[in-house]
Design a protein around this motif. Structure first.
Motif, short mmCIF file in Angstrom:
data_model
loop_
_atom_site.label_atom_id
_atom_site.label_comp_id
_atom_site.label_asym_id
_atom_site.label_seq_id
_atom_site.Cartn_x
_atom_site.Cartn_y
_atom_site.Cartn_z
N PHE A 31 0.84 -1.20 0.00
CA PHE A 31 0.00 0.00 0.00
C PHE A 31 0.87 1.26 0.00
N LEU A 32 1.88 1.27 0.87
CA LEU A 32 2.75 2.45 0.95
C LEU A 32 3.55 2.63 -0.34
N ALA A 33 3.89 1.53 -1.00
CA ALA A 33 4.61 1.62 -2.27
C ALA A 33 3.73 2.30 -3.33
N ARG A 34 2.43 1.98 -3.27
CA ARG A 34 1.52 2.63 -4.21
C ARG A 34 1.42 4.13 -3.90
N VAL A 35 1.39 4.46 -2.60
CA VAL A 35 1.36 5.87 -2.22
C VAL A 35 2.64 6.56 -2.69
N ALA A 36 3.78 5.86 -2.53
CA ALA A 36 5.06 6.44 -2.96
C ALA A 36 5.06 6.68 -4.47
N ALA A 37 4.53 5.73 -5.22
CA ALA A 37 4.46 5.89 -6.68
C ALA A 37 3.57 7.09 -7.03
N ASN A 38 2.47 7.24 -6.29
CA ASN A 38 1.60 8.41 -6.51
C ASN A 38 2.34 9.71 -6.20
N ALA A 39 3.15 9.67 -5.14
CA ALA A 39 3.92 10.87 -4.77
C ALA A 39 4.85 11.26 -5.92
N LEU A 40 5.48 10.27 -6.55
CA LEU A 40 6.36 10.57 -7.68
C LEU A 40 5.57 11.17 -8.84
N SER A 41 4.34 10.71 -9.03
CA SER A 41 3.51 11.27 -10.10
C SER A 41 3.20 12.74 -9.83
N VAL A 42 2.95 13.06 -8.55
CA VAL A 42 2.70 14.47 -8.19
C VAL A 42 3.95 15.30 -8.51
N VAL A 43 5.12 14.77 -8.13
CA VAL A 43 6.36 15.51 -8.37
C VAL A 43 6.56 15.71 -9.88
N ARG A 44 6.26 14.66 -10.67
CA ARG A 44 6.43 14.78 -12.12
C ARG A 44 5.52 15.87 -12.68
N ARG A 45 4.27 15.86 -12.26
CA ARG A 45 3.34 16.89 -12.77
C ARG A 45 3.74 18.28 -12.29
N ASN B 299 6.31 18.07 11.20
CA ASN B 299 6.97 18.33 12.49
C ASN B 299 7.66 17.08 13.05
N GLY B 300 7.69 16.02 12.25
CA GLY B 300 8.48 14.85 12.64
C GLY B 300 7.77 13.83 13.50
N THR B 301 6.48 14.06 13.81
CA THR B 301 5.75 13.10 14.64
C THR B 301 5.54 11.78 13.90
N GLU B 302 5.29 11.89 12.58
CA GLU B 302 5.03 10.69 11.76
C GLU B 302 6.01 10.69 10.59
N VAL B 303 6.48 9.52 10.21
CA VAL B 303 7.44 9.48 9.10
C VAL B 303 6.90 8.81 7.84
#
Lengths: 121, 329
Positions: A31-45, B299-303
Motif C-alpha cells: 500500500f505504501l509503495a503505491r502511495v510512494a508511486a503516486n507521490a512521484l507522479s505528483v512531483v512529475r506533474r 513536524n516529525g511526529t510521523e514518518v
C-alpha cells in the motif's frame, strides 16, 4: 543526444523500480509503495506544470488585489483581506480567480479527482 | 498481545456461550495507536457465532478525546438498536474482571464497507438506487433515539471555531479555506434543538449487503448531540463519493431521496440548503484534517509517506468548497 538524466527520467526510473518490487511486499508496504508511486507522479506533474501554474496564479491574484508581489505575499494579503471581511464571496472576480487557481493545483495533486459538480445553468 | 487477548477471551467464553464454549480464529483486523479491532468466533452449544472485539490499548482521556468511551459506544449501539436502526448488536461490555481493559464485543455483520466497491461494483447494482433513501430513514431513527448520558453538544459555530483554531495554529494560509471559514461563520443555520448524531455517518462506515442494502452502521465513536443536518450533510461530502461526484449522497444517491427517506421515517423536513451548509462545513473539516496529517509529518511526529501525500488532498476540499460557493451556498 545523451547528456545527463533529466529529473523526469530519474522519477521514471524510481517509479519503475517501485513497480518491480511491489508484488513482493507485505500488504502494508505494498500500500505504501503505491502511495510512494503516486507521490512521484505528483512531483512529475509539478515539474512539468508547476511553473506555469504559479505564474498564472500570481497574475490572477495580482489583478484581483490590484498590486504586485510574489505569490506568497499576494496569498498572505488575500487571506488577510478575507479574514478581515474586506473581501467575501460576493467580491467581483474573487471566486473566478480562486477557481482558476485551484483547478490548476488539482491538476497537479489529483488529476483524476471528480470535483463537486457546478449547478447546471 | 494476541496471546493476552486470546487468554482473556477464553476466560470469558463460558459467560458468552455457556459451559464448554471456546474461542476460535482470533485475528487482528486493524488498529491505530489507541484502538484495536479483533475478529473471532465463539464456538459452543449454540453453534458458531462470528464476533468482533473492540478494545482500547492506550489510556483514554475523556476531556481531551473527540471520541466517546467504549462504554458509551456500547450504550449508543443499544440505543440505536432500540429504535430499529441497523447496527452490529452489542454482545458484551467488558467488566474489570474480564481482563480486556476498556472493550466491548458485538456480533459480526457481513457485507462490504469499501466505498469504492459500494459505488461501482455490479454486485451492488440492485440495492444502490435505494441506499440514499435507506440512509435518510436510518438517520431519522438515530436522531429519534434517546441519547446516553455524557455526550457533548456541538453546533455549527462551535465546530467552526474548533477547526479554525486548529487551522490558525497550523500556520497555513489557504485563501479558499479562509473564505469558507468566514462565509460559514457569517451564515450559520438558525438554531434548533440538538438530537443524537452518529457523527461519522458516511460511505465507508456503512456495512452494505448486496441484497438488503445497509446492514449495519459502524464506528459510533464520534457520536455527539447536534444539528440533524450535520449527519445528513456529512454523507454528502464529495470526498466520500469515490469518484461518483454526480451522485451526491455517498456516491450512490440523490439529495431528494435522502431527505424523502428521512421524512418518511418520521424525521423533520430539513431544507436542502441546511444540508449543503453542513456538507460544506464537512469538506472544510476534512481539508483541515488533511492539513493536520501533513503537519504531523512536517513536524516529525510521523514518518510514513502516507501523511505528506494526504496533505495533497487539501486541494480536493478546496475545489469542492469554491464550487459550492459558486453554486450559491
Amino acid at each position: 543526444m545523451i547528456d545527463h538524466p533529466r529529473a523526469e527520467e530519474l522519477l521514471d526510473a524510481v517509479a519503475g523500480w517501485i513497480d518491480c518490487v511491489r508484488s513482493e511486499l507485505n500488504p502494508r508496504d505494498a500500500f505504501l509503495a503505491r502511495v510512494a508511486a503516486n507521490a512521484l507522479s505528483v512531483v512529475r506533474r509539478e515539474l512539468l506544470q508547476g511553473g506555469a501554474a504559479e505564474a498564472a496564479a500570481t497574475q490572477r491574484l495580482s489583478e484581483l488585489l490590484g498590486r504586485d508581489g510574489s505569490l506568497p505575499e499576494l496569498n498572505a494579503d488575500l487571506c488577510a483581506r478575507l479574514r478581515e471581511g474586506a473581501m467575501d464571496r460576493d467580491t467581483p472576480g474573487l471566486l473566478a480567480a480562486l477557481k482558476a487557481n485551484i483547478v490548476e493545483q488539482i491538476a497537479i495533486d489529483q488529476p483524476n479527482y471528480a470535483p463537486e459538480p457546478g449547478r447546471l445553468a | 498481545m494476541q496471546g493476552e487477548v486470546f487468554e482473556a477471551l477464553k476466560g470469558l467464553a463460558p459467560t458468552l456461550g455457556g459451559e464448554g464454549a471456546e474461542i476460535a480464529d482470533l485475528q487482528r483486523l486493524s488498529g491505530g495507536a489507541s484502538m484495536e479491532t479483533w475478529a473471532f468466533a465463539l464456538v459452543g452449544g449454540r453453534g458458531r457465532e462470528e464476533l468482533i472485539l473492540r478494545r482500547r490499548s492506550g489510556p483514554f482521556d475523556p476531556e481531551a478525546a473527540r471520541s466517546v468511551s467504549l462504554e458509551v459506544e456500547a450504550a449508543l449501539i443499544t440505543a440505536a438498536s432500540a429504535v430499529g436502526a441497523p447496527v452490529a448488536p452489542l454482545v458484551h461490555l467488558a467488566r474489570p474482571q474480564d481482563g480486556l481493559g476498556e472493550a466491548h464485543i458485538t456480533r459480526r455483520i457481513s457485507g462490504e464497507t469499501l466505498g469504492r466497491k459500494i459505488v461501482s461494483d455490479p454486485r451492488f447494482d440492485a440495492v444502490r438506487p435505494g441506499l440514499a433513501r435507506q440512509c435518510g430513514a436510518i438517520l431519522a431513527q438515530i436522531h429519534s433515539a434517546t441519547p446516553p448520558a455524557g455526550l457533548k453538544t456541538v453546533d455549527a459555530l462551535e465546530e467552526l471555531a474548533r477547526y479554525e483554531e486548529v487551522y490558525r495554529n497550523s500556520g497555513a494560509e489557504r485563501p479558499i479555506l479562509e473564505l469558507a471559514f468566514q462565509h460559514l461563520k457569517k451564515h450559520p443555520p438558525p438554531p434548533r434543538p440538538a438530537v443524537l448524531l452518529h457523527g461519522d455517518f458516511r460511505n465507508g462506515n456503512l456495512m452494505v449487503d448486496p441484497e438488503q442494502g445497509v446492514a449495519a452502521v459502524l464506528d459510533w465513536e464520534l457520536s455527539h448531540m447536534g444539528d440533524p443536518a450535520e449527519d445528513l450533510g456529512w454523507i454528502c461530502v464529495n470526498s466520500w463519493r469515490f469518484g461518483r461526484s454526480d451522485r451526491p449522497v455517498g456516491g450512490f444517491g440523490e439529495y431528494r431521496d435522502l431527505l424523502d427517506g428521512y421524512v418518511a421515517a418520521g424525521g423533520e423536513e430539513i431544507p436542502l440548503s441546511r444540508v449543503l451548509y453542513w456538507q460544506a462545513l464537512g469538506s472544510l473539516k476534512w481539508g483541515v484534517m488533511c492539513l493536520m496529517m501533513y503537519a504531523s509529518y512536517a513536524n516529525g511526529t510521523e514518518v510514513s509517506v502516507e501523511r505528506p501525500m494526504i496533505g495533497r488532498r487539501v486541494s480536493e476540499t478546496e475545489i469542492d468548497l469554491v464550487t459550492l460557493l459558486e453554486n450559491g451556498l
